[in-house]
Design a protein around this motif. Sequence first.
Motif, mmCIF file in Angstrom:
data_model
loop_
_atom_site.group_PDB
_atom_site.id
_atom_site.type_symbol
_atom_site.label_atom_id
_atom_site.label_comp_id
_atom_site.label_asym_id
_atom_site.label_seq_id
_atom_site.Cartn_x
_atom_site.Cartn_y
_atom_site.Cartn_z
ATOM 1 N N ALA A 1 -7.770 -56.807 -20.361
ATOM 2 C CA ALA A 1 -6.853 -55.886 -21.046
ATOM 3 C C ALA A 1 -6.346 -56.525 -22.342
ATOM 4 O O ALA A 1 -6.350 -55.884 -23.405
ATOM 5 C CB ALA A 1 -5.679 -55.532 -20.133
ATOM 6 N N TYR A 2 -5.938 -57.780 -22.259
ATOM 7 C CA TYR A 2 -5.423 -58.463 -23.451
ATOM 8 C C TYR A 2 -6.525 -58.698 -24.493
ATOM 9 O O TYR A 2 -6.239 -58.839 -25.675
ATOM 10 C CB TYR A 2 -4.792 -59.807 -23.065
ATOM 11 C CG TYR A 2 -3.405 -59.727 -22.454
ATOM 12 C CD1 TYR A 2 -2.793 -58.516 -22.161
ATOM 13 C CD2 TYR A 2 -2.690 -60.900 -22.165
ATOM 14 C CE1 TYR A 2 -1.529 -58.462 -21.601
ATOM 15 C CE2 TYR A 2 -1.412 -60.851 -21.605
ATOM 16 C CZ TYR A 2 -0.840 -59.631 -21.314
ATOM 17 O OH TYR A 2 0.416 -59.596 -20.755
ATOM 18 N N ALA A 3 -7.765 -58.766 -24.050
ATOM 19 C CA ALA A 3 -8.869 -58.996 -24.994
ATOM 20 C C ALA A 3 -9.092 -57.775 -25.881
ATOM 21 O O ALA A 3 -9.640 -57.884 -26.975
ATOM 22 C CB ALA A 3 -10.152 -59.344 -24.234
ATOM 23 N N GLY A 4 -8.688 -56.606 -25.410
ATOM 24 C CA GLY A 4 -8.791 -55.392 -26.226
ATOM 25 C C GLY A 4 -10.194 -55.112 -26.729
ATOM 26 O O GLY A 4 -10.374 -54.713 -27.886
ATOM 27 N N VAL A 5 -11.186 -55.310 -25.869
ATOM 28 C CA VAL A 5 -12.576 -55.085 -26.300
ATOM 29 C C VAL A 5 -12.771 -53.606 -26.613
ATOM 30 O O VAL A 5 -12.468 -52.755 -25.765
ATOM 31 C CB VAL A 5 -13.568 -55.477 -25.175
ATOM 32 C CG1 VAL A 5 -14.999 -55.443 -25.679
ATOM 33 C CG2 VAL A 5 -13.209 -56.829 -24.583
ATOM 34 N N PRO A 6 -13.264 -53.273 -27.809
ATOM 35 C CA PRO A 6 -13.522 -51.853 -28.084
ATOM 36 C C PRO A 6 -14.617 -51.322 -27.149
ATOM 37 O O PRO A 6 -15.460 -52.093 -26.695
ATOM 38 C CB PRO A 6 -14.030 -51.849 -29.536
ATOM 39 C CG PRO A 6 -13.922 -53.237 -30.048
ATOM 40 C CD PRO A 6 -13.655 -54.160 -28.906
ATOM 41 N N GLN A 7 -14.591 -49.999 -26.828
ATOM 42 C CA GLN A 7 -15.656 -49.414 -26.005
ATOM 43 C C GLN A 7 -17.006 -49.751 -26.631
ATOM 44 O O GLN A 7 -17.200 -49.552 -27.833
ATOM 45 C CB GLN A 7 -15.498 -47.892 -25.916
ATOM 46 C CG GLN A 7 -14.443 -47.445 -24.895
ATOM 47 C CD GLN A 7 -14.801 -47.867 -23.463
ATOM 48 O OE1 GLN A 7 -15.908 -47.621 -22.995
ATOM 49 N NE2 GLN A 7 -13.856 -48.509 -22.781
ATOM 50 N N GLY A 8 -17.909 -50.307 -25.837
ATOM 51 C CA GLY A 8 -19.230 -50.677 -26.335
ATOM 52 C C GLY A 8 -19.236 -51.982 -27.120
ATOM 53 O O GLY A 8 -20.293 -52.430 -27.570
ATOM 54 N N GLY A 9 -18.079 -52.592 -27.300
ATOM 55 C CA GLY A 9 -17.991 -53.835 -28.068
ATOM 56 C C GLY A 9 -18.420 -55.051 -27.268
ATOM 57 O O GLY A 9 -18.895 -54.938 -26.134
ATOM 58 N N SER A 10 -18.223 -56.218 -27.867
ATOM 59 C CA SER A 10 -18.724 -57.440 -27.240
ATOM 60 C C SER A 10 -17.583 -58.385 -26.890
ATOM 61 O O SER A 10 -16.562 -58.435 -27.573
ATOM 62 C CB SER A 10 -19.697 -58.146 -28.193
ATOM 63 O OG SER A 10 -19.078 -58.353 -29.451
ATOM 64 N N VAL A 11 -17.791 -59.136 -25.796
ATOM 65 C CA VAL A 11 -16.797 -60.131 -25.389
ATOM 66 C C VAL A 11 -17.539 -61.359 -24.874
ATOM 67 O O VAL A 11 -18.560 -61.232 -24.197
ATOM 68 C CB VAL A 11 -15.832 -59.554 -24.320
ATOM 69 C CG1 VAL A 11 -16.565 -59.043 -23.091
ATOM 70 C CG2 VAL A 11 -14.766 -60.574 -23.934
ATOM 71 N N GLN B 1 -17.412 -55.453 -17.760
ATOM 72 C CA GLN B 1 -18.556 -54.534 -17.619
ATOM 73 C C GLN B 1 -18.103 -53.156 -17.132
ATOM 74 O O GLN B 1 -18.472 -52.142 -17.719
ATOM 75 C CB GLN B 1 -19.587 -55.120 -16.640
ATOM 76 C CG GLN B 1 -20.351 -56.300 -17.202
ATOM 77 C CD GLN B 1 -21.140 -57.056 -16.133
ATOM 78 O OE1 GLN B 1 -20.753 -57.084 -14.970
ATOM 79 N NE2 GLN B 1 -22.248 -57.671 -16.537
ATOM 80 N N VAL B 2 -17.292 -53.134 -16.069
ATOM 81 C CA VAL B 2 -16.914 -51.812 -15.542
ATOM 82 C C VAL B 2 -15.935 -51.088 -16.462
ATOM 83 O O VAL B 2 -15.798 -49.874 -16.397
ATOM 84 C CB VAL B 2 -16.334 -51.857 -14.100
ATOM 85 C CG1 VAL B 2 -17.318 -52.464 -13.122
ATOM 86 C CG2 VAL B 2 -15.001 -52.571 -14.038
ATOM 87 N N ARG B 3 -15.265 -51.826 -17.336
ATOM 88 C CA ARG B 3 -14.307 -51.206 -18.251
ATOM 89 C C ARG B 3 -14.943 -50.837 -19.593
ATOM 90 O O ARG B 3 -14.229 -50.483 -20.535
ATOM 91 C CB ARG B 3 -13.113 -52.129 -18.495
ATOM 92 C CG ARG B 3 -12.380 -52.544 -17.234
ATOM 93 C CD ARG B 3 -11.560 -51.447 -16.608
ATOM 94 N NE ARG B 3 -10.354 -51.163 -17.369
ATOM 95 C CZ ARG B 3 -9.586 -50.098 -17.196
ATOM 96 N NH1 ARG B 3 -9.925 -49.184 -16.294
ATOM 97 N NH2 ARG B 3 -8.515 -49.919 -17.913
ATOM 98 N N GLY B 4 -16.263 -50.976 -19.698
ATOM 99 C CA GLY B 4 -16.946 -50.389 -20.852
ATOM 100 C C GLY B 4 -17.304 -51.322 -21.990
ATOM 101 O O GLY B 4 -17.640 -50.867 -23.088
ATOM 102 N N ALA B 5 -17.272 -52.651 -21.757
ATOM 103 C CA ALA B 5 -17.769 -53.552 -22.800
ATOM 104 C C ALA B 5 -19.273 -53.328 -22.958
ATOM 105 O O ALA B 5 -19.980 -53.075 -21.983
ATOM 106 C CB ALA B 5 -17.485 -55.003 -22.427
ATOM 107 N N GLY B 6 -19.772 -53.405 -24.185
ATOM 108 C CA GLY B 6 -21.201 -53.205 -24.420
ATOM 109 C C GLY B 6 -21.995 -54.450 -24.057
ATOM 110 O O GLY B 6 -23.014 -54.393 -23.386
#
Length: 396
Positions: free
Chosen positions: A172-182, A199-204
């Motif tokens: 949550a704190y990382a604030g990865v945009p939908q489809g973005g990278s982490v 993965q389940v929260r929508g990181a690309g």
Amino acid sequence: MRALTWQGKRDVRVENVPDPRIEEPTDAVIRITSTGLCGSDLHLYEVLTPFMTPGDILGHEPMGIVEEVGAAVPDLQVGDRVVVPFQIACGNCWMCLTGLPTQCETTQVSAEGMGAALFGYTRLYGAVPGAQAEYLRVPQAQYGPIKVPEGPSDDRFVYLSDVLPTAWQAVAYAGVPQGGSVAVLGLGPIGDMACRIAQVRGAGRVFGVDLVPERLNRARERGVETFDLRSFDDEKELVAAIRDQTDGRGPDAVIDAVGTEAHGSAAARMVQNASALLPRKLSGPMAERFSVDRLAALHTAIELVRRGGTISISGVYGGMADPMPMLTLFDKQIQMRMGQANVRRWSDEIIPYLTDEDPLGVDDFATHRVPLDEAPRAYDMFQKKQDGAVKVLIKP
Ligand SMILES: NC(=O)c1ccc[n+]([C@@H]2O[C@H](COP(=O)([O-])OP(=O)(O)OC[C@H]3O[C@@H](n4cnc5c(N)ncnc54)[C@H](O)[C@@H]3O)[C@@H](O)[C@H]2O)c1
Ligand SMILES: [Zn+2]
Ligand SMILES: [Zn+2]
């Protein structure tokens, strides 16, 4: 009862100690059925020894059955199956109501200038007896314990105490945009779970970095793009390899799931060893000042994250005088968020994922399940990362 006690650096023992009992009307006592061994316990085992007292009971990841409840705990009944968050919070103060139970103003350890009390986590956090034991006194039981249904095994729910909310907050704190990278640094229980949640929260794309083969394999099997620290000559090479995968920019976010356990320089290790040998009065302040070079993972995160990206720190750091590259942080316009996980802030969002479909893979997340008497050996194995140990559950 039997409990795992801290006796000295790398010395923990199971001993007979007095049974806990209700001391305040807001207490409950639970009989523990499963209790986790955490990377945070390893800090106590090795690095944070100046803040420990021989005989301290360790552990903060319990679940079990309510044995006794105080008069001011209306929602719990004897026999309820509960998971207990690692922090002790009232649920009713300004901080708790803002969603920050780790800053609870009722349990803050103000004498030490610290936030909410934690189970089994040094005098800095209130010297509260911990949960690697047969029974646990749970203060503020009108708020903390999470009731869970009968049926599935303990493994389904026990990680609500720490691993799941910590990894959830990291993402949550990382604030990865939908489809973005982490990129997740460290694939211990926290980093591994943070990859799954991203993965389940929508990181690309999810990149994972570690240096322990079994941990890298576990993440790779679940679709994480892994990088083995040992195959790079230095941090620069690792950063370049991940940048290559992200249009030369670096990932949108980096999660530091390593903390002060990072493989620091030999010099840093010596300072830490020396401080553990000093008389108590001196060694506390020294441990606060000298964690120089124990920031390896954090420095990597700062180099790695893209300009304007976010660093989310869930690894625990303890120093007071660590040099930080402010020029780089400012110039790259990096956002940073960190802290102990606010368990009840996230638990209701997580519970829907703890189903028979098991999207987060909690049912077989543990690599080892051991009786309490074998806990000392489990500490040694977990610290040395032997025998494929990633997550150990103790079953008292
Ligand atoms: N914020 C919180 O509320 C919270 C809760 C639980 C744990 N923690 C902290 O999170 C961290 C991870 O916990 P864990 O249980 O997964 O512990 P762990 O010690 O098993 O995991 C750390 C992993 O990092 C790897 N590592 C070491 N140096 C590295 C480096 N430079 N780059 C990449 N990887 C490196 C290790 O090989 C290990 O697999 C610890 O610092 C722990 O104290 C914080
Ligand atoms: Zn923990
Ligand atoms: Zn509170």
